[in-house]
Design an enzyme around this catalytic site. Sequence first.
Site: not given
Lengths: 291, 532
Positions: B74, B103, B139, B252, B265, B447
């Site tokens: 997950h 582009d 993770w 991250e 914004s 957890r």
Amino acid sequence: MSAQAHAANHYYIPHGTHWPILGSVGLFTTAVGGALWLEGLDFGGYLCLLGIIIIFLMMFGWFGTVIRESMSGTYNAQVDRSFRWGMTFFIFSEVMFFGAFFGALFFARVFVENWLAGGSNSLFTNLLLWKGYEPAWPSNGPGHVGGSFEGMSAAGIAAINTLILLSSGVTVTIAHWGLKEGNRKKLCWFLLFTIILGFSFVGLQAHEYIHAYTEQNLTLGSGIYGTTFFMLTGFHGLHVTIGAIMLTVILLRSLKGHFTPQHHFAFEAVSWYWHFVDVVWLGLFIFVYWL
Amino acid sequence: MYNTADAHHPEHPSGIWRWITTTNHKDIGTLYLCFSLLMFFVGGAFAMLIRAELFKPGMQLMDPLFFNEMATLHGLVMIFGAIMPAFVGLANWMIPMMVGAPDMALPRMNNWSFWILPFAFILLLSTLFMPGGAPAGGWTMYAPLMLQTGTAFPFTIFAIHLMGISSVMGAINIIATILNLRAPGMTLMKMPLFVWCWLITAYLLIAVMPVLAGAVTMELMDKYFGTSFFNAAGGGDPLLFQHVFWFFGHPEVYIMVLPAFGIISEIIPTFSRKPLFGYTSMVYAVASIAFLSFIVWAHHMFTVGMPLSADLFFMFTTMLIAVPTGVKVFNWVATMWRGALSFETPMLFAIAFVFLFTIGGFSGVMLALVPADWQYHDTYFVVAHFHYVLVTGSAFAIMGAVYYWLPKWTGHMYNETLAKWHFWLSVISVNVLYFPMHFLGLAGMNRRLPDYPVQFTDLNQIVSVGGFVFGVSQLLFVACIILCVRGGKKAEAKVWEGALGLEWTLPSPPPYHSFTEPPAANLIWAHPYQND
């Protein structure tokens, strides 16, 4: 119409391309093959090799297309700048990759040795787990993983290799001067010197590795010293090899007369890369071999 | 030979081959967004299984290993498969249009950045069917636990490598586009905030994805080649993994929220019919957050027994982040102050973002306090915290962005009624889902465990019900998108009355190549981002 594409106020947009998907298939094949091989399935090794071959095919095709477009004058100054930014940040990403391994080295030497010996707040780590351990470097830890070994010295091959890489940085710069003067002879000769120096470096490193494995009992499994030594110098050696191969491609292209004094991004990109591996080596020489 | 007619010809090879070979930023943006929507549901399905198991104490539906696999996948799928590709997709679609470019700067590499992702996720998700199961160490993949993974181990590591390659190439492309393809006259301080936020995010990505690659490579070497990175007997340290990992991991989390700041914004000024308040301070705030993100990583590791000096350093640097973040929240509120507000769906998501992201920010400051963190660590309080910033933060911003720009992309207005249903169901259920987790965590529920003491049952059942409703509500999101792609009221070039920015000078839908020539400088002056 063709002339307009080169005008500064028009943007360049390439065709669709089938090279990236081939690259993805190559990466996927390499990864699956490599993983199967690591898990003990022999055919995984062949699959991995096949994947690498596919990636090389992709690079030939992709770079070939780009070179043809570049030679036909499709790229304007703006495209050139995009390539420059791309290469700059690619090298930055490589710097950060090496940073992770340098970080591991510093962490092990500055903190872990000290903690295993009971320093800082780790008194019980030492008393209960590794009683009597004294910090040291080179070290293969309190468990003497891999058995006793002889560490590397900064004198000898490391010093010669430093000299070689530093000289190669000079020769590649002289080649660049030759290119800018339009002196192709100078360009090609000094590129050749650079390549010879690069591969000599790799050769000496191979010799050093063989000596480490056979005479010094220093292997990848020699605790944290062997780990950091081989991982750092190994990844660096891989980068020198890639750099030397790229220089060889540039030499072949120079012999074919692909570069002009004004228009030679590929040469500069490879020379930036070469200076980058040079600078990483200086870090290795100081922190891995010397201190 | 390549001539202009060739180079500019809008090729459309038919069928799947068009999507595989495309170098067009809109096609690739669409691919990214569709992929991330798919992964959102895959990761969501894993979350539904987790909540189903946690609906009652005791083991109900699955064995603990499978529960751990679900929790791990997950996280990985939502982070690398849903949130990050969604932001890259938005960057692909919007940045060239916002800076007046035709582009992205490196269109072929753009194609590769995307097309690595499906392969990476085939690699990752295939581990579910391997002997020993999918990775189950969380993770964060902490060593040495992660090294106990079965056959799945090298596949997971290589999947991470591929995702990293994809992210770095995508980020290089975004930087090159922003630095090199801006329309004449668009100086850095005249760029839309979304572009600014992405410039800084891309820099963070290039700085830390290689560090993650290094961390997982070390694990690979330890498992198969006898190195001692994380082996104390050999002079290594399992803690080393956590340091290297979180040096990646903390930037991250800003990678997953700075583009959201950019989106908010854009949306708030449009629906407040006022320019953004404090543009310059917004830019400096984002840059400060990015800088601070590199010197706070060990706040994820307060309980590992670091020296006190390290605890203090990381506590103070972490709390400093509240300052630039506070600047941003203040500016959003000040933008709305005395504005002529209207509440279309993108604005609703943006306002929900401001409120709910701030809740996540506050619990973040609580977690930054070392003595308090010793209590909160690895409890549901942490889970509540990061879901407030990632779901009601990042995911809400992405949904707001989709509603905001969908009419521009498709040329049709979305169904406002259906979209409002989607918003209200989501915003209510998401709070039912995550708010009680704070109390569970404070009461001591850990957890990453499939079972819990009976006193946590009531709150867990509320959480699970919230989770199921939130999950089902997202089907409305898909319905809104599909209906909008297939038809609806014709959208004008300037979809929203108060919209600023070059993307609204193009027709809806925009031409295949956004700007084939640099837009005139006066267009930029006519669309000011600053009051000055």
